[in-house]
Design a protein around this motif. Structure first.
Motif, short mmCIF file in Angstrom:
data_model
loop_
_atom_site.label_atom_id
_atom_site.label_comp_id
_atom_site.label_asym_id
_atom_site.label_seq_id
_atom_site.Cartn_x
_atom_site.Cartn_y
_atom_site.Cartn_z
N GLU A 265 -6.95 16.63 -10.08
CA GLU A 265 -8.33 16.81 -10.48
C GLU A 265 -9.21 15.78 -9.77
OE1 GLU A 265 -9.66 19.16 -12.35
OE2 GLU A 265 -7.70 20.11 -12.60
N ARG A 266 -10.39 16.22 -9.39
CA ARG A 266 -11.41 15.36 -8.79
C ARG A 266 -10.91 14.68 -7.52
NH1 ARG A 266 -15.96 17.00 -10.28
NH2 ARG A 266 -16.84 14.99 -9.67
N ILE A 267 -10.26 15.44 -6.65
CA ILE A 267 -9.78 14.90 -5.39
C ILE A 267 -10.94 14.44 -4.51
CG2 ILE A 267 -8.66 15.54 -3.21
CD1 ILE A 267 -6.70 14.97 -5.34
N GLU A 268 -12.10 15.08 -4.65
CA GLU A 268 -13.22 14.71 -3.79
C GLU A 268 -13.64 13.26 -3.99
OE1 GLU A 268 -15.19 17.10 -7.20
OE2 GLU A 268 -13.31 17.04 -6.10
N THR A 269 -13.32 12.67 -5.16
CA THR A 269 -13.63 11.26 -5.35
C THR A 269 -12.80 10.37 -4.43
OG1 THR A 269 -12.03 11.08 -7.16
CG2 THR A 269 -14.30 11.61 -7.75
N LEU A 270 -11.61 10.85 -4.06
CA LEU A 270 -10.80 10.10 -3.10
C LEU A 270 -11.45 10.11 -1.73
CD1 LEU A 270 -7.17 11.23 -4.05
CD2 LEU A 270 -8.40 9.17 -4.76
N VAL A 271 -12.09 11.22 -1.38
CA VAL A 271 -12.82 11.26 -0.12
C VAL A 271 -13.95 10.24 -0.13
CG1 VAL A 271 -14.18 12.71 1.44
CG2 VAL A 271 -12.23 13.68 0.21
N MET A 272 -14.60 10.10 -1.27
CA MET A 272 -15.67 9.11 -1.39
C MET A 272 -15.11 7.71 -1.19
SD MET A 272 -18.44 8.45 -4.45
CE MET A 272 -17.22 7.82 -5.61
N VAL A 273 -13.90 7.45 -1.70
CA VAL A 273 -13.28 6.13 -1.51
C VAL A 273 -13.04 5.86 -0.04
CG1 VAL A 273 -11.19 4.78 -1.92
CG2 VAL A 273 -12.19 6.10 -3.79
N ILE A 274 -12.50 6.87 0.67
CA ILE A 274 -12.28 6.74 2.11
C ILE A 274 -13.60 6.46 2.82
CG2 ILE A 274 -11.57 7.96 4.20
CD1 ILE A 274 -9.63 9.55 2.53
N TRP A 275 -14.60 7.24 2.46
CA TRP A 275 -15.91 7.15 3.12
C TRP A 275 -16.55 5.79 2.91
CZ3 TRP A 275 -18.56 9.25 6.76
CH2 TRP A 275 -19.95 9.18 6.80
N VAL A 276 -16.62 5.33 1.66
CA VAL A 276 -17.29 4.07 1.37
C VAL A 276 -16.56 2.90 2.04
CG1 VAL A 276 -17.93 2.45 -0.46
CG2 VAL A 276 -18.27 4.90 -0.79
N GLY A 277 -15.24 2.86 1.90
CA GLY A 277 -14.49 1.76 2.50
C GLY A 277 -14.57 1.76 4.01
N GLY A 278 -14.37 2.93 4.61
CA GLY A 278 -14.41 3.02 6.07
C GLY A 278 -15.78 2.74 6.64
N VAL A 279 -16.82 3.28 6.00
CA VAL A 279 -18.18 3.07 6.51
C VAL A 279 -18.60 1.61 6.34
CG1 VAL A 279 -20.61 3.64 6.15
CG2 VAL A 279 -18.91 5.45 6.24
N PHE A 280 -18.17 0.98 5.27
CA PHE A 280 -18.48 -0.44 5.09
C PHE A 280 -17.95 -1.26 6.27
CE2 PHE A 280 -16.53 -4.50 3.62
CZ PHE A 280 -17.70 -5.25 3.61
N ILE A 281 -16.71 -1.00 6.66
CA ILE A 281 -16.13 -1.72 7.81
C ILE A 281 -16.88 -1.38 9.09
CG2 ILE A 281 -14.09 -1.98 9.26
CD1 ILE A 281 -13.87 -3.41 6.59
#
Length: 373
Positions: A265-281
């Motif tokens: 459930e709510r796999i799209e939140t994992l995409v948000m984790v990838i996005w936020v962490g990767g974009v921060f770097i």
């Protein structure tokens, strides 16, 4: 020396992967399928090959000036006046590209997760974090990315693995139905993203074991290409090229499909984790090279005082450069590749390398005389 810290060759490799992958994983399928349809996965292979060639060009140039950054050896090769113009161009390129990255982050967060939150909130948030990271130096950014890369890779591999059950390989056929030209067109934009390895030119003097940078740069491009190829095959294989070309963020639709299929459930939140962490770097690295380039251009002794004012300018540009997501995607697919590749990622590095060879600038015999200010 403006920067006292050092990063390992492994940290440099992972930084180069994150620099491209953080944003490309969301935009590449939609942009490439507009030109190549079901051959977008072939476009990804072509773009990766181009990326390796760009990496070889950039590293060959850097290896001739191991103790200098791109800003410094531009003046050494071309003379002070022309070198200053080139340096100013790169400051603008790094700054404006980072503003685009920040805008990608804000648009994604608003469109996919929090539509009622003002864009300014997300843009300012990521830039503030980047300013703090830059003030701490390159070494903490490299160490932080190591841990985030492991987490993000695990999440991305998990999503791709689960999605394989939904892939219909017929959506990838027929291959090259209209010849190679559409696939080449589809590779144009992602090639410009691979060209962002030009940022390596600003951090090369601060990498341990510089003799291994050839292998690291090529390895980074291949790792990035493997992830992007998997993403292209998954998204096209599940939805088909016609539908993908109308999605803003295809990988989000894949994650939502997994959720609907009741795997999780709510796999799209994992995409948000990838996005936020990767974009921060990625934003932190681009902000770092912008600030470092500006400090060296002005011959300052410390780059940190420029972190905040250039961060504010970054936020302002990110808000006013584009009207919306559609405008942003059109720019990424049509305008950015033209000036990025022809000028800053291939054109100027090739000119600098050719001129250095003709004028016999740099090289192993001259390395001892090349000191960074």
């Amino acid at each position: 020396m403006l920067e006292e810290g050092k990063i390992s060759i492994r940290q440099a490799t992972l930084l180069m992967v994150t620099t491209v992958l953080a944003t490309a994983i969301l935009f590449l399928p939609a942009i490439s399928t507009r030109q190549a349809l079901q051959d977008a996965w072939i476009s990804t292979i072509i773009a990766t090959t181009n990326g390796v060639l760009i990496a070889l060009l950039v590293v060959t140039l850097m290896r001739r000036f191991p103790e200098q950054t791109l800003i410094q050896y531009s003046e050494d090769i071309m003379g002070k006046f022309i070198g200053k113009i080139i340096g100013l161009g790169y400051i603008w390129f790094f700054l404006s590209t980072n503003a685009i990255i920040v805008r990608e982050f804000g648009d994604f967060m608003v469109a996919a997760f929090m539509p009622r939150t003002p864009l300014l909130v997300f843009n300012a948030m990521i830039v503030i974090l980047a300013v703090m990271a830059v003030k701490n130096g390159l070494e903490p950014i490299g160490r932080m990315n190591e841990w985030l890369f492991i987490l993000n890779s695990f999440i991305l591999i998990t999503i791709i693995s689960i999605s394989l059950f939904e892939v219909n390989l017929e959506n990838l056929q027929p291959a090259l139905e209209e010849g190679i030209i559409p696939a080449l067109r589809g590779a144009y934009t992602p090639t410009s993203w691979f060209g962002e390895i030009i940022t390596l030119g600003m951090i090369f003097p601060f990498i341990t074991q510089p003799q291994r940078v050839y292998r690291a740069a090529v390895g980074a491009q291949l790792i990035t290409g493997a992830f992007l190829l998997a993403g292209a095959i998954i998204t096209i294989g599940i939805f088909g090229p016609e539908l993908i070309s109308h999605f803003k963020f295809p990988i989000i639709e894949v994650a939502r499909l997994i959720s609907l299929a009741e795997f999780f459930e709510r796999i799209e939140t994992l995409v948000m984790v990838i996005w936020v962490g990767g974009v921060f770097i990625k934003v932190s690295l681009f902000h770092y090279v912008t600030v470092m380039a500006a400090a060296q251009w002005f011959n300052l002794k410390d780059y940190r005082p420029l972190a905040l004012p250039l961060g504010i300018l970054n936020v302002i540009l990110s808000i006013h450069l584009f009207e919306g997501v559609v405008d942003l995607v059109d720019f990424l697919s049509m305008t950015f590749p033209v000036y990025a590749l022809s000028t800053f990622e291939v054109g100027i590095p090739a000119l600098l390398l050719l001129t250095a060879l003709i004028r016999r600038k740099g090289g192993i015999n001259n390395a001892s005389s090349q000191k960074s200010s």
